[in-house]
Design an enzyme around this catalytic site. Structure first.
Site, mmCIF file in Angstrom:
data_model
loop_
_atom_site.group_PDB
_atom_site.id
_atom_site.type_symbol
_atom_site.label_atom_id
_atom_site.label_comp_id
_atom_site.label_asym_id
_atom_site.label_seq_id
_atom_site.Cartn_x
_atom_site.Cartn_y
_atom_site.Cartn_z
ATOM 1 N N SER A 72 0.816 -1.211 0.000
ATOM 2 C CA SER A 72 0.000 0.000 0.000
ATOM 3 C C SER A 72 0.846 1.256 0.000
ATOM 4 O O SER A 72 0.315 2.353 -0.168
ATOM 5 C CB SER A 72 -0.903 0.011 1.235
ATOM 6 O OG SER A 72 -0.113 0.004 2.426
ATOM 7 N N HIS A 110 -3.123 -3.772 -5.510
ATOM 8 C CA HIS A 110 -3.416 -3.286 -4.167
ATOM 9 C C HIS A 110 -4.900 -3.419 -3.843
ATOM 10 O O HIS A 110 -5.725 -2.651 -4.334
ATOM 11 C CB HIS A 110 -2.975 -1.822 -4.022
ATOM 12 C CG HIS A 110 -3.231 -1.253 -2.665
ATOM 13 N ND1 HIS A 110 -3.542 0.065 -2.453
ATOM 14 C CD2 HIS A 110 -3.238 -1.845 -1.434
ATOM 15 C CE1 HIS A 110 -3.721 0.268 -1.172
ATOM 16 N NE2 HIS A 110 -3.549 -0.875 -0.531
ATOM 17 N N GLU A 154 -6.283 -1.270 -6.901
ATOM 18 C CA GLU A 154 -5.376 -0.398 -7.647
ATOM 19 C C GLU A 154 -4.362 -1.261 -8.390
ATOM 20 O O GLU A 154 -3.627 -2.046 -7.777
ATOM 21 C CB GLU A 154 -4.653 0.562 -6.696
ATOM 22 C CG GLU A 154 -5.568 1.602 -6.057
ATOM 23 C CD GLU A 154 -4.832 2.522 -5.090
ATOM 24 O OE1 GLU A 154 -5.122 3.731 -5.080
ATOM 25 O OE2 GLU A 154 -3.967 2.030 -4.329
ATOM 26 N N ASN A 211 -4.347 6.560 -1.024
ATOM 27 C CA ASN A 211 -3.595 7.018 0.144
ATOM 28 C C ASN A 211 -2.962 8.384 -0.060
ATOM 29 O O ASN A 211 -2.564 9.030 0.914
ATOM 30 C CB ASN A 211 -2.524 5.991 0.513
ATOM 31 C CG ASN A 211 -3.108 4.857 1.334
ATOM 32 O OD1 ASN A 211 -4.079 5.043 2.056
ATOM 33 N ND2 ASN A 211 -2.528 3.681 1.215
#
Length: 505
Positions: A123, A144, A156, A194
């Protein structure tokens, strides 16, 4: 290249919660799946745990007994990495340590066939960096998943500098065949979610640090006005402050100290104190048995209100007009500069300036600023701010009007762009920079934020709906108020405004 055939053997390395979840997803999609963990017996225990979870779904009528049995039959615990030699896709879900991951993939390269796709569920680590020491770095990509993998839709697909685009498309199609919502992203710090999500936490934390409002009030505004599933404080309590703070620090460091990603001293203090949120029993809120959640602060007025005046176009807040009329308020409309007047009060949608500044610059007495709402026709709460010299009767009039329309009203200190508006503007700004820098497309970013963190709307589509000129004004006014680069508008936002285009044109 199309999705992997369901006959393709998949391997997952790491039998923790994430690895087990990914293995379950692949097995439910029809693949034979090998699960490996370096802890003896951990893979077999993980499969037993999957079986128990699926059993509960059978009991609740959400899954057939046949589907449960077929899924478990496809899952196989293995104890040696050599058992993965015939796999066509190997997904790593182990500790977030660069050297450990590099060593694992170097080992896999010597075991697996040349057509095996290697994928990391990292991540935060660079796919480019993980792949750098491989003989064939083009075969490594990021895959991900979000936790819990069987539930969360987003995946992802992360391409490093050397990653083969054909393999990225294969993983995209495979994830889609597994019932997921995949998006493409380049391997940059934080990938999409993120990175783009940092302002959601950062702006509430800043408002708290500045004393604009307390945690329950800011959380309630994000839910009841902004349409988010949770506010920043309850969400970070759920994630764990050690985890959330570490991600923020990682992104901040990766972008060489860019103040847009500045970690919060308030959150650091919680981590230092061991108040990590739900898992420790105490974070911003207490979670011990018998603890009561503090309630958001609201203000009220008993002043009778029957009529108001709308001058000009209220922009995205135009839905207020119909809402006021639905609550038997007589609304008089006339030309003007986008103001709502009741008694002595003048109400306006925030443009990012403080109320005291806007009142002085625009010559508006008794000014009350309204925060953004995702849907002004349905929101149950709204934030306001006003300058210190507002008359008590004007504040009474303004609050009474909003109450009559069915809003709970929370007053913040005179803060630029209030709560929801500054958060959405900063989310859109970060997303715009991600598009500008080629991290992902506007469509993929909006999908990622909806599917990965359950935003009510993608930040770029939301900015389009608000109006990019308004978003630019808000950011410029925030930057002027604070005098910080943190609020600098993205070049892409400026370009789109100059061109008269939206992010999705």
């Amino acid at each position: 290249m199309t999705a992997l055939n369901t006959n393709a053997r998949i391997a997952v390395i790491g039998a923790g919660a994430m690895g087990a979840g990914i293995a379950q997803v692949a097995a439910q999609a029809g693949h034979p799946v090998l699960l490996l963990d370096n802890r003896p017996g951990a893979a077999a225990q993980a499969i037993e745990g999957i079986d128990r979870q699926l059993g509960k779904r059978v009991e609740n009528g959400k899954l057939s007994a046949e589907s449960r049995s077929a899924t478990i039959a496809r899952l196989h615990a293995v104890e040696a990495i050599e058992a993965l030699a015939e796999c066509e896709l190997i997904i790593e879900a182990i500790v977030e340590n660069l050297e450990v991951k590099r060593a694992l993939f170097r080992q896999l390269e010597g075991i697996c066939g040349e057509h095996c796709i290697l994928a990391s569920n990292t991540s935060s680590l660079s796919i480019t960096s993980i792949a750098a020491q491989l003989n064939h770095p083009q075969r490594l990509l990021g895959l991900h998943f979000f936790n819990p993998a069987p539930v969360m839709a987003l995946v992802e697909i992360v391409s490093g500098l050397a990653s083969d685009p054909t393999l990225a498309e294969c993983l995209y199609d495979t994830a889609k065949a597994w019932g997921k919502k995949p998006v493409h992203t380049r391997s940059t710090p934080g990938f999409i979610v993120n990175r783009v999500a940092r302002p959601f936490y950062a702006e509430s934390l800043r408002l708290l640090q500045e004393g604009a409002a307390d945690c329950p009030t800011l959380d309630a505004l994000m839910r009841e006005a902004g349409g988010f599933a949770m506010g920043a404080f309850e969400l970070t309590d759920l994630i764990g402050h050690d985890v959330n703070y570490a991600v923020t620090c990682s992104v901040f460091d990766a972008y060489y100290g860019d103040t847009r990603f500045l970690p919060s001293l308030i959150q650091k203090e919680l981590v230092d104190a061991g108040r990590l949120g739900r898992k420790s029993g105490h974070g911003f809120y207490r979670y011990a048995e018998g603890s009561e959640r503090p309630q958001p602060t609201s203000i009220s007025s008993d002043h009778p209100v029957e009529t108001c005046v709308v001058e000009g176009d209220l922009g995205i807040a135009n839905a207020l007009i119909a809402r006021l009329r639905e609550h038997q308020i007589n609304v008089i409309q006339r030309d003007g500069q986008g103001l709502l007047k009741v008694g002595d009060a003048v109400l306006a949608l925030s443009d990012g300036r403080m109320a005291c500044q806007r009142a002085k610059e625009d010559g508006l007495r008794n000014l009350i600023l309204l925060d953004l709402a995702f849907d002004y026709g349905k929101a149950s709460r709204i934030a306001i701010s006003c300058s210190a010299d507002i008359s008590p009767s004007a504040l009474e009039h303004g609050v009474a009007l909003l109450q009559r329309a069915g809003f709970k009203v929370s007053q913040l200190t005179d803060s630029p762009a209030l709560a929801v508006l500054r958060t959405v503007a900063m989310l859109a700004n970060e997303a715009a920079d991600a598009v500008l820098q080629g991290v992902a497309s506007a469509a993929d970013i909006d999908l990622a934020m909806r599917a990965g963190v359950n935003y009510p709307q993608g930040p770029l589509a939301w900015a389009d709906a608000i109006g990019l000129t308004h978003i630019l004004n808000v950011l410029e006014n925030l930057q002027t108020s604070y005098g910080e680069q943190r609020y600098r508008p993205s070049l892409l936002l400026r370009r789109r405004v100059a061109e008269g285009r939206t992010f999705h044109d």
